[in-house]
Design a protein around this motif. Structure first.
Motif, PDB file in Angstrom:
ATOM      1  N   SER A  40      -4.791 -28.022  53.981  1.00 14.75           N
ATOM      2  CA  SER A  40      -5.959 -28.502  54.007  1.00 14.75           C
ATOM      3  C   SER A  40      -6.535 -28.113  54.286  1.00 14.75           C
ATOM      4  CB  SER A  40      -6.658 -30.058  53.454  1.00 14.75           C
ATOM      5  OG  SER A  40      -5.439 -31.130  52.994  1.00 14.75           O
ATOM      6  N   THR A  50      -7.791 -29.043  48.983  1.00 12.89           N
ATOM      7  CA  THR A  50      -6.018 -29.406  49.352  1.00 12.89           C
ATOM      8  C   THR A  50      -4.719 -28.894  48.104  1.00 12.89           C
ATOM      9  OG1 THR A  50      -7.217 -31.461  49.726  1.00 12.89           O
ATOM     10  CG2 THR A  50      -4.515 -31.655  49.866  1.00 12.89           C
ATOM     11  N   MET A  80     -12.023 -32.881  52.784  1.00 17.04           N
ATOM     12  CA  MET A  80     -11.957 -31.733  52.150  1.00 17.04           C
ATOM     13  C   MET A  80     -11.794 -30.634  51.094  1.00 17.04           C
ATOM     14  SD  MET A  80      -9.113 -30.873  54.634  1.00 17.04           S
ATOM     15  CE  MET A  80      -9.171 -31.796  56.002  1.00 17.04           C
ATOM     16  N   GLU A 133      -0.861 -29.040  48.031  1.00 18.31           N
ATOM     17  CA  GLU A 133       0.564 -29.991  47.982  1.00 18.31           C
ATOM     18  C   GLU A 133       1.801 -29.558  47.834  1.00 18.31           C
ATOM     19  OE1 GLU A 133      -0.649 -33.879  46.312  1.00 18.31           O
ATOM     20  OE2 GLU A 133      -2.225 -34.032  47.297  1.00 18.31           O
ATOM     21  N   SER A 158       2.014 -26.761  52.253  1.00 17.99           N
ATOM     22  CA  SER A 158       0.830 -27.808  51.786  1.00 17.99           C
ATOM     23  C   SER A 158      -0.240 -27.137  52.904  1.00 17.99           C
ATOM     24  CB  SER A 158       1.769 -29.220  51.891  1.00 17.99           C
ATOM     25  OG  SER A 158       2.164 -29.434  50.990  1.00 17.99           O
TER      26      SER A 158
END
Ligand SMILES: Nc1ncnc2c1ncn2[C@@H]1O[C@H](COP(=O)(O)OP(=O)(O)OP(=O)(O)O)[C@@H](O)[C@H]1O
Ligand SMILES: [Mg+2]
Lengths: 246, 308
Positions: A24, A4, A1, A6, A22
């Protein structure tokens, strides 16, 4: 990834603009974020790129935690963006706009004595050619048409050969022809350079034609993500978004 | 030197010939103008090139003047060393003050530069044992080998020409180009990977250095240094020179310095209302010629060329 994100959260004076987002993105992917006006797309970009401080959450880019980094540091790690409202250097020429981005990217910006006009001439012209501005090299960028300014914005972002490019409505305000030309250009460059691309766009045709994956945002929350076909047929998406689309 | 710079040669030659006129008045005026030209161009590195309004630039000018004079008189350090040291003191002051100021934007930046300059002024005013307080520091001699108005004029000319040459190099360098992108759009500059505050600080330090050199030149020229050198009207005056001359051209501030000092010389012999007249000139200018004198002339020139 390569990127990312979150649990991003951001509120403005109690109004929650981004609420636990969130996702990715893999290296080389072409992703888009869609959602109605005010869904929080631009704010997500602003949080990722260090334009705004976030309330909660984490952003990992290429394995580095960039959550609390300053914008210029994130840029230097290889992430660039364009802005929804054009954001250029109006009283500099088109050439100078792109050249400045190159100076910064190639680490020449802290040089005090080399005449600047001798640097990166060909590279700058090459980038201008790629975004279709080769004939406007000496024009004051602030006096360009809106569509050209958008292209210049793209040129500035591309000058640094980024790993990840975030484009906030790259074709907003363009005519239909300009839009398809720009989209074709973006797709081509992304493939040539192996760019990872995340963009927002209101034009559904554009979104479904070039995205490999689509994230749908509504009132600050991600309601779904998936391939264009999955998103197109998702009932929630149809309800909150496509039903009211232009 | 590029093609557009041909006009510098006759100007330089005329400047070299000024003392041959035999007029002490013109030598005096020309020295004054040269010093303030350097000061205004230094300020313009911030104002016109970086887009930062310093409302307290007299602080660096005054620090340079005091530093050079005090080092020569109180520490008996030879002039060349004192002179360069004065520049370094200005740079150091700019580093410390700039460190705080670049954290603020726009009007707050301007206010903080003003606040700091008033602190420096108060220190010069009150620190009797060092600066002579409000009576000033009187009796700064010419260095032995520059002990005539004419010699000092040529020395000033040489220093100013070299400094302007260096500053011009800097504004035409990649660093200078990045300063202009900061002026145009500091937010976007950050997003091409530039640490904007750091670049602003470096510009501030360079500006402080050259402003202090101008101050050092002036202290000796004036044979004395007063707290007035760093009081806020002095900061306003150099701002006016810069804006009047034209802050978007390199030599605009030079023209501004020449015009203001020449007019002041003429007008103060008729009336005591010089500040009033200067204020009116500036107001008219801001309304009708926002690009300053040089900006106006440049526009005219392009229009003429276009019509042909
Ligand atoms: N700096 C800010 N201060 C206050 N409110 C903001 C700010 N930025 C965004 N908002 C609010 O947050 C919400 C999300 O805005 P955002 O610009 O992220 O939406 P968007 O999805 O990009 O919309 P659009 O499609 O119109 O560009 C909106 O209600 C907006 O008014
Ligand atoms: Mg938006």
């Amino acid at each position: 990834m390569i990127l990312t994100v979150e649990n991003l959260k951001k509120s403005f004076d109690g109004f929650v603009a981004v609420n636990g987002v969130s996702f990715s993105i893999e290296k080389g992917e072409l992703c888009s974020i869609i959602g109605p006006n005010g869904a929080g797309k631009t704010t997500v970009f602003n949080l990722i790129t260090g334009y705004l401080p976030l309330d909660e959450g984490r952003v990992i880019f290429n394995g580095v935690d960039i959550t609390h980094m300053r914008a210029y540091q994130i840029c230097r790690l290889g992430m660039r963006r364009s802005f929804q409202r054009t954001n250029i250097f109006p009283r500099l020429t088109v050439f100078e706009n792109v050249q400045a981005a190159l100076l910064a990217y190639r680490g020449k910006s802290f040089n005090f004595f080399t005449p600047v006009e001798t640097l990166f001439r060909e590279e700058t012209e090459a980038i201008l050619g790629r975004v279709g501005l080769q004939d406007h090299s000496n024009a004051m960028s602030g006096s360009l048409s809106y569509g050209f300014q958008k292209q210049l914005e793209l040129g500035i972002a591309l000058a640094s050969e980024p790993d990840v490019l975030l484009l906030d409505e790259p074709t907003a305000g363009m005519s239909t022809e300009e839009t398809s030309a720009t989209i074709e250009l973006i797709g081509r460059i992304a493939h040539e350079k192996g760019l990872t691309l995340l963009f927002t766009e209101h034009d559904m045709e554009v979104v479904f034609s070039i995205s490999e994956r689509i994230l749908v945002l509504h009132q600050g929350q991600m309601i779904t993500e998936g391939s264009p076909d999955e998103v197109r047929t998702n009932p929630d998406v149809q309800k909150v978004y496509l039903g009211e689309a232009r | 030197m590029s093609k557009q710079d041909w006009f510098l040669i006759p100007i330089f030659l005329i400047l070299c010939l000024v003392p041959l006129s035999g007029s002490r008045f013109y030598v005096f005026l020309a020295t004054d103008i040269l010093i303030f030209a350097l000061f205004a161009v230094s300020l313009n590195l911030l104002l016109g090139y970086t887009g930062l309004v310093s409302f307290g630039h007299a602080a660096y000018f005054g620090i340079g003047a005091y530093a050079c004079a005090l080092l020569m008189r109180k520490a008996s350090i030879v002039f060349p060393v004192s002179f360069v040291a004065a520049g370094l003191f200005g740079a150091l002051a700019a580093l410390i003050i700039g460190f705080f100021c670049v954290r603020l934007t726009k009007i707050y930046f301007a206010m903080l530069t003003l606040a700091f300059s008033q602190i420096v002024w108060a220190a010069a005013f009150k620190w009797n044992s060092l600066t002579g307080g409000d009576t000033g520091f009187i009796g700064v001699p010419f260095p032995q080998y520059l002990d005539s108005k004419t010699r000092y004029y040529y020395f000033t000319l040489a220093v100013v020409v070299v400094c302007l040459f260096i500053i011009r190099k800097v504004v035409n360098s990649p660093f200078g180009r990045i300063l202009t992108t900061i002026r145009e759009n500091s937010e976007r500059t950050e997003f091409i990977g530039i640490n904007v505050k750091f670049f602003q600080l470096v510009a501030f330090i360079i500006s402080g250095f050259f402003s202090a050199l101008a101050g050092a030149l002036f202290g000796i020229f004036n044979h004395s240094v007063f707290p007035d050198f760093l009081f806020w009207p002095a900061s306003a005056e150099v701002l006016i020179m810069t804006i009047l001359g034209g802050m978007y051209s390199f030599f605009g501030p030079v023209v501004g310095a020449a015009v203001v000092l020449f007019l002041r010389m003429q007008i103060t012999s008729y009336t005591q209302y010089w500040p009033l007249i200067l204020g009116m000139i500036l107001a008219v200018l801001l309304f009708f010629f926002p690009g300053g004198i040089v900006g106006f002339l440049q526009n005219r020139l392009t229009l003429l060329r276009g019509n042909r």
